[in-house]
Design a protein around this motif. Structure first.
Motif, PDB file in Angstrom:
ATOM      1  N   TYR A  79       1.595  -2.085  13.742  1.00 50.67           N
ATOM      2  CA  TYR A  79       0.620  -2.334  12.686  1.00 50.67           C
ATOM      3  C   TYR A  79       0.173  -0.980  12.132  1.00 50.67           C
ATOM      4  CZ  TYR A  79       0.665  -7.116  14.249  1.00 50.67           C
ATOM      5  OH  TYR A  79       1.078  -8.397  14.567  1.00 50.67           O
ATOM      6  N   LEU A  80       0.295  -0.843  10.816  1.00 51.12           N
ATOM      7  CA  LEU A  80      -0.018   0.432  10.178  1.00 51.12           C
ATOM      8  C   LEU A  80      -1.136   0.273   9.156  1.00 51.12           C
ATOM      9  CD1 LEU A  80       3.542   0.422  10.175  1.00 51.12           C
ATOM     10  CD2 LEU A  80       2.822   2.792  10.157  1.00 51.12           C
ATOM     11  N   CYS A  81      -2.002   1.228   9.170  1.00 45.68           N
ATOM     12  CA  CYS A  81      -3.076   1.323   8.195  1.00 45.68           C
ATOM     13  C   CYS A  81      -2.677   2.371   7.152  1.00 45.68           C
ATOM     14  CB  CYS A  81      -4.354   1.750   8.926  1.00 45.68           C
ATOM     15  SG  CYS A  81      -5.719   2.246   7.885  1.00 45.68           S
ATOM     16  N   SER A  82      -3.017   2.118   5.898  1.00 42.49           N
ATOM     17  CA  SER A  82      -2.756   3.124   4.868  1.00 42.49           C
ATOM     18  C   SER A  82      -3.957   3.253   3.954  1.00 42.49           C
ATOM     19  CB  SER A  82      -1.499   2.781   4.066  1.00 42.49           C
ATOM     20  OG  SER A  82      -1.754   1.739   3.139  1.00 42.49           O
ATOM     21  N   PHE A 105      -0.290   7.115   5.337  1.00 42.43           N
ATOM     22  CA  PHE A 105      -0.214   6.160   6.428  1.00 42.43           C
ATOM     23  C   PHE A 105      -0.693   6.755   7.745  1.00 42.43           C
ATOM     24  CE2 PHE A 105       1.995   2.315   5.000  1.00 42.43           C
ATOM     25  CZ  PHE A 105       2.300   2.693   3.711  1.00 42.43           C
ATOM     26  N   GLY A 106      -1.288   5.884   8.543  1.00 47.47           N
ATOM     27  CA  GLY A 106      -1.623   6.257   9.898  1.00 47.47           C
ATOM     28  C   GLY A 106      -0.387   6.223  10.780  1.00 47.47           C
ATOM     29  N   PRO A 107      -0.525   6.646  12.036  1.00 54.20           N
ATOM     30  CA  PRO A 107       0.624   6.719  12.952  1.00 54.20           C
ATOM     31  C   PRO A 107       1.069   5.351  13.464  1.00 54.20           C
ATOM     32  CG  PRO A 107      -1.364   7.383  14.075  1.00 54.20           C
ATOM     33  CD  PRO A 107      -1.739   7.190  12.641  1.00 54.20           C
ATOM     34  N   GLY A 108       0.262   4.335  13.241  1.00 52.97           N
ATOM     35  CA  GLY A 108       0.646   2.995  13.671  1.00 52.97           C
ATOM     36  C   GLY A 108       0.140   2.649  15.057  1.00 52.97           C
ATOM     37  N   THR A 109       0.024   1.347  15.294  1.00 52.34           N
ATOM     38  CA  THR A 109      -0.326   0.798  16.602  1.00 52.34           C
ATOM     39  C   THR A 109       0.807  -0.109  17.041  1.00 52.34           C
ATOM     40  OG1 THR A 109      -2.717   0.869  16.208  1.00 52.34           O
ATOM     41  CG2 THR A 109      -1.921  -0.688  17.874  1.00 52.34           C
ATOM     42  N   ARG A 110       1.427   0.241  18.139  1.00 53.37           N
ATOM     43  CA  ARG A 110       2.553  -0.556  18.652  1.00 53.37           C
ATOM     44  C   ARG A 110       2.001  -1.611  19.600  1.00 53.37           C
ATOM     45  NH1 ARG A 110       8.102   0.212  19.069  1.00 53.37           N
ATOM     46  NH2 ARG A 110       7.860   2.257  18.115  1.00 53.37           N
ATOM     47  N   LEU A 111       2.130  -2.857  19.202  1.00 45.41           N
ATOM     48  CA  LEU A 111       1.596  -3.983  19.978  1.00 45.41           C
ATOM     49  C   LEU A 111       2.720  -4.784  20.598  1.00 45.41           C
ATOM     50  CD1 LEU A 111      -0.636  -6.001  20.826  1.00 45.41           C
ATOM     51  CD2 LEU A 111      -0.411  -7.041  18.556  1.00 45.41           C
ATOM     52  N   GLN A 136       7.600   5.478  -4.439  1.00 50.52           N
ATOM     53  CA  GLN A 136       7.430   6.524  -3.417  1.00 50.52           C
ATOM     54  C   GLN A 136       8.591   6.493  -2.446  1.00 50.52           C
ATOM     55  OE1 GLN A 136       2.702   5.860  -2.781  1.00 50.52           O
ATOM     56  NE2 GLN A 136       3.619   7.416  -1.492  1.00 50.52           N
ATOM     57  N   TRP A 137       8.953   7.652  -1.992  1.00 49.28           N
ATOM     58  CA  TRP A 137       9.900   7.794  -0.888  1.00 49.28           C
ATOM     59  C   TRP A 137       9.119   8.272   0.337  1.00 49.28           C
ATOM     60  CZ3 TRP A 137      14.956   6.450  -0.498  1.00 49.28           C
ATOM     61  CH2 TRP A 137      15.633   6.136  -1.687  1.00 49.28           C
ATOM     62  N   PHE A 138       9.404   7.611   1.475  1.00 46.29           N
ATOM     63  CA  PHE A 138       8.766   7.949   2.737  1.00 46.29           C
ATOM     64  C   PHE A 138       9.830   8.251   3.775  1.00 46.29           C
ATOM     65  CE2 PHE A 138       4.378   6.648   1.935  1.00 46.29           C
ATOM     66  CZ  PHE A 138       4.508   5.720   0.913  1.00 46.29           C
ATOM     67  N   ARG A 139       9.390   8.962   4.773  1.00 45.11           N
ATOM     68  CA  ARG A 139      10.219   9.215   5.952  1.00 45.11           C
ATOM     69  C   ARG A 139       9.486   8.626   7.157  1.00 45.11           C
ATOM     70  NH1 ARG A 139      12.678  14.698   8.250  1.00 45.11           N
ATOM     71  NH2 ARG A 139      12.512  14.172  10.465  1.00 45.11           N
ATOM     72  N   GLN A 140      10.246   7.957   8.053  1.00 46.98           N
ATOM     73  CA  GLN A 140       9.662   7.434   9.274  1.00 46.98           C
ATOM     74  C   GLN A 140      10.496   7.879  10.461  1.00 46.98           C
ATOM     75  OE1 GLN A 140       9.456   3.115   9.789  1.00 46.98           O
ATOM     76  NE2 GLN A 140       7.562   3.335  10.951  1.00 46.98           N
ATOM     77  N   LYS A 196       6.967   6.323  14.985  1.00 52.14           N
ATOM     78  CA  LYS A 196       5.882   7.023  14.291  1.00 52.14           C
ATOM     79  C   LYS A 196       5.505   6.314  12.995  1.00 52.14           C
ATOM     80  CE  LYS A 196       5.950  10.548  17.180  1.00 52.14           C
ATOM     81  NZ  LYS A 196       6.587  11.805  16.778  1.00 52.14           N
ATOM     82  N   GLY A 197       4.440   6.820  12.375  1.00 54.46           N
ATOM     83  CA  GLY A 197       4.034   6.297  11.078  1.00 54.46           C
ATOM     84  C   GLY A 197       4.905   6.845   9.971  1.00 54.46           C
ATOM     85  N   LEU A 198       4.452   6.699   8.738  1.00 52.85           N
ATOM     86  CA  LEU A 198       5.221   7.129   7.574  1.00 52.85           C
ATOM     87  C   LEU A 198       4.675   8.437   7.023  1.00 52.85           C
ATOM     88  CD1 LEU A 198       5.851   4.023   7.738  1.00 52.85           C
ATOM     89  CD2 LEU A 198       6.084   4.100   5.269  1.00 52.85           C
ATOM     90  N   THR A 199       5.584   9.277   6.579  1.00 48.75           N
ATOM     91  CA  THR A 199       5.226  10.518   5.905  1.00 48.75           C
ATOM     92  C   THR A 199       5.684  10.410   4.461  1.00 48.75           C
ATOM     93  OG1 THR A 199       5.497  11.789   7.943  1.00 48.75           O
ATOM     94  CG2 THR A 199       5.517  13.014   5.861  1.00 48.75           C
ATOM     95  N   SER A 200       4.766  10.604   3.531  1.00 51.60           N
ATOM     96  CA  SER A 200       5.121  10.548   2.123  1.00 51.60           C
ATOM     97  C   SER A 200       5.927  11.785   1.744  1.00 51.60           C
ATOM     98  CB  SER A 200       3.851  10.466   1.265  1.00 51.60           C
ATOM     99  OG  SER A 200       4.181  10.447  -0.104  1.00 51.60           O
TER     100      SER A 200
END
Lengths: 115, 112
Positions: free
Chosen positions: A91-94, A106-112, B34-38, B42-46
């Motif tokens: 789950y990711l917050c942005s 984006f945040g780093p995410g929560t792995r559930l 937008q293009w992102f990298r994951q 981890k989360g996404l980097t714009s």
């Protein structure tokens, strides 16, 4: 830009319980969002978190299952209620600082994981 | 309903190669792309944001182009490095909204 943190980073939960995920932004932002990324899949928008009012949910997502709060311009929570194994996801917050012309961060995410 | 597709789904190249990732979308009424990298877990980097009025954006070894009328965008990575290994996602925002619709992703591996 905006730096986003999420807590917890990961959790393992039992079926039928609920988990609340917190999202904190280091500056005031116009828009905040919650996304779900199921295993091996891309991101799907759950809802837009509106400051001071009810969240706006996308098709297939309902408030009873995913209640969201946004008490101010830097913080939001997502609760995953009455969990089942199908809720196992990231789950990711942005946040979008200035609205729809701006980059989303984006945040780093929560792995559930739900057992 | 907007649909975003990325080709190829996976790509493995030797270090130093120039490469192109493709993104296509079905509804040209977008506000930006937008293009992102994951990176794994981890989360996404714009990486790059292209407004609908723009045709391309550049950042270092990355160049993204947008052809809104044909519903296509490309991400060009020059002189690829092992550190570029990640999943690359494109996302479009519908006109007058912040909501992002994500593509299926391209998993890139650059080997030494």
């Amino acid at each position: 830009s905006a730096v986003i943190s999420q807590k917890p980073s990961r959790d393992i939960c039992q079926r039928g319980t609920s988990l609340t995920i917190q999202c904190q932004v280091d500056s005031q932002v116009t828009m905040m969002f919650w996304y779900r990324q199921q295993p091996g899949q891309s991101l799907t928008l759950i809802a837009t978190a509106n400051q001071g009012s009810e969240a706006t949910y996308e098709s297939g997502f309902v408030i009873d299952k995913f209640p969201i709060s946004r008490p101010n311009l830097t913080f939001s929570t997502l609760t995953v209620s009455n969990m089942s194994p199908e809720d196992s996801s990231i789950y990711l917050c942005s946040a979008s600082p200035s609205g729809y012309t701006d980059t989303q961060y984006f945040g780093p995410g929560t792995r559930l994981t739900v057992l | 309903k907007q649909e975003v597709t990325q080709i190829p789904a996976a790509l493995s190249v030797p270090e130093g190669e120039n490469l192109v990732l493709n993104c296509s979308f079905t509804d040209s009424a977008i506000y930006n792309l937008q293009w992102f990298r994951q990176d794994p877990g981890k989360g996404l980097t714009s990486l790059l944001l292209i407004q609908s009025s723009q045709r391309e954006q550049t950042s270092g070894r990355l160049n993204a182009s947008l052809d809104k009328s044909s519903g296509r965008s490309t991400l060009y990575i020059a002189a690829s490095q092992p550190g570029d290994s990640a999943t690359y996602l494109c996302a479009v925002s519908a006109y007058n909204t912040d909501k992002l619709i994500f593509g299926t992703g391209t998993r890139l591996q650059v080997f030494p």
